[in-house]
Scaffold this motif. Structure first.
Motif, PDB file in Angstrom:
ATOM      1  N   ILE A  61      14.780  90.039  10.871  1.00 56.94           N
ATOM      2  CA  ILE A  61      14.560  90.486   9.498  1.00 56.94           C
ATOM      3  C   ILE A  61      15.244  91.809   9.224  1.00 56.94           C
ATOM      4  N   GLY A  62      15.850  91.909   8.044  1.00 53.18           N
ATOM      5  CA  GLY A  62      16.277  93.199   7.537  1.00 53.18           C
ATOM      6  C   GLY A  62      15.342  93.541   6.389  1.00 53.18           C
ATOM      7  N   TYR A  63      14.769  94.734   6.401  1.00 51.40           N
ATOM      8  CA  TYR A  63      13.753  95.074   5.407  1.00 51.40           C
ATOM      9  C   TYR A  63      14.153  96.357   4.695  1.00 51.40           C
ATOM     10  N   MET A  64      14.132  96.292   3.403  1.00 46.50           N
ATOM     11  CA  MET A  64      14.420  97.484   2.618  1.00 46.50           C
ATOM     12  C   MET A  64      13.192  97.787   1.769  1.00 46.50           C
ATOM     13  N   PRO A  65      12.411  98.787   2.180  1.00 47.97           N
ATOM     14  CA  PRO A  65      11.190  99.093   1.432  1.00 47.97           C
ATOM     15  C   PRO A  65      11.501  99.728   0.092  1.00 47.97           C
ATOM     16  N   GLN A  66      10.439  99.837  -0.729  1.00 48.89           N
ATOM     17  CA  GLN A  66      10.610 100.314  -2.096  1.00 48.89           C
ATOM     18  C   GLN A  66      11.154 101.739  -2.150  1.00 48.89           C
ATOM     19  N   ARG A  67      10.584 102.578  -1.301  1.00 48.84           N
ATOM     20  CA  ARG A  67      11.028 103.969  -1.303  1.00 48.84           C
ATOM     21  C   ARG A  67      12.254 104.106  -0.420  1.00 48.84           C
ATOM     22  N   PHE A  68      13.145 104.930  -0.849  1.00 50.13           N
ATOM     23  CA  PHE A  68      14.371 105.235  -0.122  1.00 50.13           C
ATOM     24  C   PHE A  68      14.012 105.707   1.282  1.00 50.13           C
ATOM     25  N   SER A  69      14.472 104.984   2.293  1.00 43.93           N
ATOM     26  CA  SER A  69      13.986 105.272   3.636  1.00 43.93           C
ATOM     27  C   SER A  69      15.066 105.811   4.551  1.00 43.93           C
ATOM     28  N   LEU A  70      16.092 106.403   3.973  1.00 46.26           N
ATOM     29  CA  LEU A  70      17.170 106.930   4.801  1.00 46.26           C
ATOM     30  C   LEU A  70      16.911 108.394   5.099  1.00 46.26           C
ATOM     31  N   TYR A  71      17.741 108.947   5.991  1.00 54.12           N
ATOM     32  CA  TYR A  71      17.601 110.349   6.328  1.00 54.12           C
ATOM     33  C   TYR A  71      18.523 111.153   5.444  1.00 54.12           C
ATOM     34  N   PRO A  72      17.960 111.883   4.495  1.00 53.70           N
ATOM     35  CA  PRO A  72      18.792 112.568   3.491  1.00 53.70           C
ATOM     36  C   PRO A  72      19.736 113.592   4.107  1.00 53.70           C
ATOM     37  N   ASP A  73      19.348 114.190   5.254  1.00 58.69           N
ATOM     38  CA  ASP A  73      20.191 115.226   5.838  1.00 58.69           C
ATOM     39  C   ASP A  73      21.286 114.663   6.722  1.00 58.69           C
ATOM     40  N   LEU A  74      21.196 113.368   7.025  1.00 58.63           N
ATOM     41  CA  LEU A  74      22.255 112.756   7.826  1.00 58.63           C
ATOM     42  C   LEU A  74      23.334 112.208   6.896  1.00 58.63           C
ATOM     43  N   THR A  75      24.547 112.124   7.423  1.00 52.59           N
ATOM     44  CA  THR A  75      25.631 111.563   6.628  1.00 52.59           C
ATOM     45  C   THR A  75      25.491 110.041   6.594  1.00 52.59           C
ATOM     46  N   VAL A  76      26.322 109.430   5.782  1.00 55.00           N
ATOM     47  CA  VAL A  76      26.355 107.970   5.681  1.00 55.00           C
ATOM     48  C   VAL A  76      26.581 107.365   7.074  1.00 55.00           C
ATOM     49  N   ALA A  77      27.591 107.876   7.780  1.00 54.72           N
ATOM     50  CA  ALA A  77      27.936 107.342   9.101  1.00 54.72           C
ATOM     51  C   ALA A  77      26.789 107.552  10.087  1.00 54.72           C
ATOM     52  N   GLU A  78      26.158 108.727  10.017  1.00 52.66           N
ATOM     53  CA  GLU A  78      25.061 109.022  10.949  1.00 52.66           C
ATOM     54  C   GLU A  78      23.856 108.119  10.693  1.00 52.66           C
ATOM     55  N   ASN A  79      23.577 107.857   9.429  1.00 53.94           N
ATOM     56  CA  ASN A  79      22.478 106.944   9.113  1.00 53.94           C
ATOM     57  C   ASN A  79      22.756 105.562   9.699  1.00 53.94           C
ATOM     58  N   LEU A  80      23.969 105.085   9.511  1.00 50.19           N
ATOM     59  CA  LEU A  80      24.316 103.752  10.013  1.00 50.19           C
ATOM     60  C   LEU A  80      24.217 103.709  11.540  1.00 50.19           C
ATOM     61  N   ARG A  81      24.721 104.762  12.196  1.00 51.37           N
ATOM     62  CA  ARG A  81      24.659 104.799  13.667  1.00 51.37           C
ATOM     63  C   ARG A  81      23.215 104.842  14.150  1.00 51.37           C
ATOM     64  N   PHE A  82      22.410 105.622  13.426  1.00 52.69           N
ATOM     65  CA  PHE A  82      20.997 105.733  13.803  1.00 52.69           C
ATOM     66  C   PHE A  82      20.322 104.360  13.761  1.00 52.69           C
ATOM     67  N   PHE A  83      20.569 103.621  12.680  1.00 53.91           N
ATOM     68  CA  PHE A  83      19.932 102.306  12.564  1.00 53.91           C
ATOM     69  C   PHE A  83      20.514 101.325  13.590  1.00 53.91           C
ATOM     70  N   ALA A  84      21.792 101.503  13.920  1.00 53.93           N
ATOM     71  CA  ALA A  84      22.402 100.653  14.950  1.00 53.93           C
ATOM     72  C   ALA A  84      21.712 100.898  16.294  1.00 53.93           C
ATOM     73  N   ASP A  85      21.394 102.164  16.580  1.00 54.05           N
ATOM     74  CA  ASP A  85      20.677 102.497  17.819  1.00 54.05           C
ATOM     75  C   ASP A  85      19.282 101.898  17.806  1.00 54.05           C
ATOM     76  N   LEU A  86      18.629 102.072  16.668  1.00 53.97           N
ATOM     77  CA  LEU A  86      17.249 101.614  16.516  1.00 53.97           C
ATOM     78  C   LEU A  86      17.153 100.114  16.789  1.00 53.97           C
ATOM     79  N   PHE A  87      18.143  99.392  16.327  1.00 52.00           N
ATOM     80  CA  PHE A  87      18.120  97.939  16.508  1.00 52.00           C
ATOM     81  C   PHE A  87      18.926  97.521  17.735  1.00 52.00           C
ATOM     82  N   THR A  88      19.248  98.504  18.564  1.00 49.29           N
ATOM     83  CA  THR A  88      20.004  98.284  19.800  1.00 49.29           C
ATOM     84  C   THR A  88      21.190  97.330  19.613  1.00 49.29           C
TER      85      THR A  88
END
Lengths: 252, 324
Positions: free
Chosen positions: B93-120
């Motif tokens: 499942i990919g889930y996008m909750p109602q509230r913006f759940s990204l890390y505002p202080d991270l860049t676009v690339a860093e957010n993507l990498r973070f989620f890639a790590d999270l989902f191994t």
């Protein structure tokens, strides 16, 4: 102060921020009692125009009269005659419905008696009477929106600015909200709405479609749909702004 | 064109079910959130959940994501049992909750990498996958920009990209376009259509009827119950009345007298249009027209109109027992 038939009247209104032109020679008139909608993408210039019309921003050039007051010369008079409600309404969640109304009445400088009188009038019109002693926190969004609107019109302004007023509510709540808007318009109040949503835009008497600081078209929702031959307002909107960006070639 | 998942491996699966929900109940304290929801969603379907605040949309989505447990009932997702295989379900499942759940202080690339790590996501697959996500979201030029500094539309696309990082077969989106402008909204929905064409199942909630119209099927949900499940074109068929639409000027804002006309069910003013839901045009047109003209309105035209999704929704909500 001049007695004008128009609630809002602008001529060649322009706002530049450095080299960026946010509002580009906007000329428009809004009649008293009219519900006028501003439809546009982000950065189209809607909010900047509203800020000028609320007396919050001095335009670079052109003129604007609101309730007959010149926004450049008399921004304070302009501010006193308007009400404003945004989607991110600022209610005090820990206070009761009634306290919020009293608080806003105080901000507008209404006397104690006048506040009580207005609270009685508005809460019966909005159906909020039974909720007066309820805490705001925990009220459904639709009710909070009605309360935010009640706070914005407590001082009986001639013009009410609504910024995406019913974002995120269901159609039934939206209808109730608009019933109240129509009754305000019927009483001669002018309603100025900015929105992203066609569901909301359809309620307006006239809609101005804004793109890159300019008004591309201004007419009733049905006339706009007919002009492009689209059944849905959103399709008409997208068609109009795509056509415009194609003629310019480029876009972003 | 982009192919993110390419889940549609074998076309003969045609009507394969992606999500089967059977009699799900959930209560929070004394409050009922879901009162017996049964629903099946096909593979690659764009399925819309339409309903007011507090209707149970988010609760249902959270149950499917394994974030909360149902009190009663069961579900399967991609053939996995919701009561037993939660871990496997979460990775589908990919889930996008109602509230913006990204890390505002991270860049676009860093957010993507973070989620890639999270989902191994395996390292060797990562670059290629990021490239694909950049391509469809057109966020590449903004890779080094902090998430906080993105426009509303770009934030949504980044959030969607993060939800897609592990190529889920099912995408669950809770009011994904709230506050997003119409141009970005259209782009977002075009992306969803592409994903569904590639076989990704999409369950999306929205309070907006124009978005509902872009789904393959929609369900109206109210007080934790499904009121209707149908295609957007089929929904208006559940509206048992006729819509009579007057166009003109100076329509009255109060409609009490019109509502007393026999055969008139509801009246709605929409700019220069007055829409009357009634039993038949013949029965009410004359009386309503007289009333409008007496009140000083100017009628330019009258026609019967097809009921909209919204007309049907409001009607079904009022029909429901216990409605106030």
């Amino acid at each position: 102060m001049s007695e004008s038939a128009f609630a809002v009247e602008t001529k060649d209104l322009t706002q530049r921020f450095g080299r960026f032109t946010a509002v580009d020679r906007v000329t428009m008139t809004v009649a008293k009692g009219e519900i006028y909608g501003f439809l546009g993408a982000n950065g189209a210039g809607k909010t900047t125009t509203i800020r000028i019309l609320c007396g919050l921003l001095r335009p670079t050039s052109g003129s604007a009269f609101v309730n007959g007051h010149d926004v450049i010369r008399y921004p304070e008079r302009v501010k006193a005659g308007i009400g404003y409600m945004s989607q991110k309404f600022s209610l005090y969640e820990d206070l009761r419905v009634r306290d919020n109304l009293v608080f806003f009445g105080g901000i507008y400088g209404l006397g104690r008696e006048r506040i009580e009188q207005r609270i009685a009038e508005i809460t019966s019109a909005t159906g909020l009477t039974e909720l007066l002693t309820r805490k705001v926190r925990g009220l459904p969004t639709g009710w909070k929106q009605r309360l935010a609107l009640a706070c914005a019109v407590l001082h009986d302004p001639g013009i009410i600015f609504l910024d995406e007023p019913t974002g995120g509510v269901d159609p039934v709540s939206r209808r109730t909200f608009w019933d109240f808007i129509y009754s305000l318009a019927d009483a001669g109040k002018t309603i100025f709405v900015t929105t992203h949503y066609m569901d909301e835009a359809e309620y307006c008497h006239r809609i101005a479609i804004m793109y890159q600081g300019r008004i591309l078209m201004c007419d009733s929702p049905s006339a706009i749909r007919e002009s492009t031959g689209d059944a849905l307002l959103e399709d008409a909107f997208i068609r109009l702004i795509t056509r415009e960006s194609d003629t310019e070639t480029g876009g972003d | 064109m982009f192919v993110l998942g390419a889940h549609r491996a074998n076309d003969e699966t045609g009507d394969a079910m992606s999500i089967l929900i059977d009699d799900i109940h959930k209560t929070y304290g004394a409050q009922g959130a879901l009162a017996g929801v049964t629903l099946s969603i096909r593979e690659g379907e764009r399925f819309g959940l339409i309903g007011p605040d507090g209707a149970g949309k988010s609760s249902l989505m959270r149950i499917l994501c394994g974030l909360i447990r149902a009190d009663r009932g069961s579900f399967t997702l991609c053939g996995l049992d919701g009561n037993r295989d939660l871990r496997a379900i979460k990775s589908s499942i990919g889930y996008m909750p109602q509230r913006f759940s990204l890390y505002p202080d991270l860049t676009v690339a860093e957010n993507l990498r973070f989620f890639a790590d999270l989902f191994t996501v395996p390292r060797r697959e990562r670059d290629e996958r990021l490239e694909r996500l950049y391509r469809f979201s057109r966020l590449k030029p903004f890779a080094a920009r902090r998430a906080a500094a993105l426009s509303g539309g770009m934030k949504q696309k980044l959030a969607l990209s993060c939800a897609l990082i592990h190529t889920p077969r099912v995408l669950i989106l809770d009011e994904p376009t709230t506050g997003v402008d119409p141009v970005s909204r259209r782009e977002f929905w075009d992306i969803l259509s592409e994903l569904s064409r590639d076989g990704t199942t999409i369950l999306v909630s929205t309070p907006y009827m124009d978005e509902a119209a872009r789904c393959d099927r929609i369900a109206f949900i109210h007080h934790g119950r499904l009121l209707a499940v149908d295609t957007p074109a089929g929904i208006p068929g559940r509206f048992p009345l006729t819509i009579l639409e007057f166009r003109g000027r100076r329509f009255p804002v109060r409609h009490d007298d019109m509502l007393r006309v026999r055969g008139v069910a509801s009246v709605r003013l929409l700019g220069d249009r007055l829409r009357v839901a009634c039993e038949s045009r013949e029965a009410v047109e004359r009386a309503v027209r007289d009333m409008l003209e007496r009140s000083g309105a100017e009628i330019l035209s009258v026609r019967t109109d097809t009921p909209s999704i919204e007309d049907t929704f409001v009607h079904l909500m009022h029909e429901e027992p216990g409605h106030v």
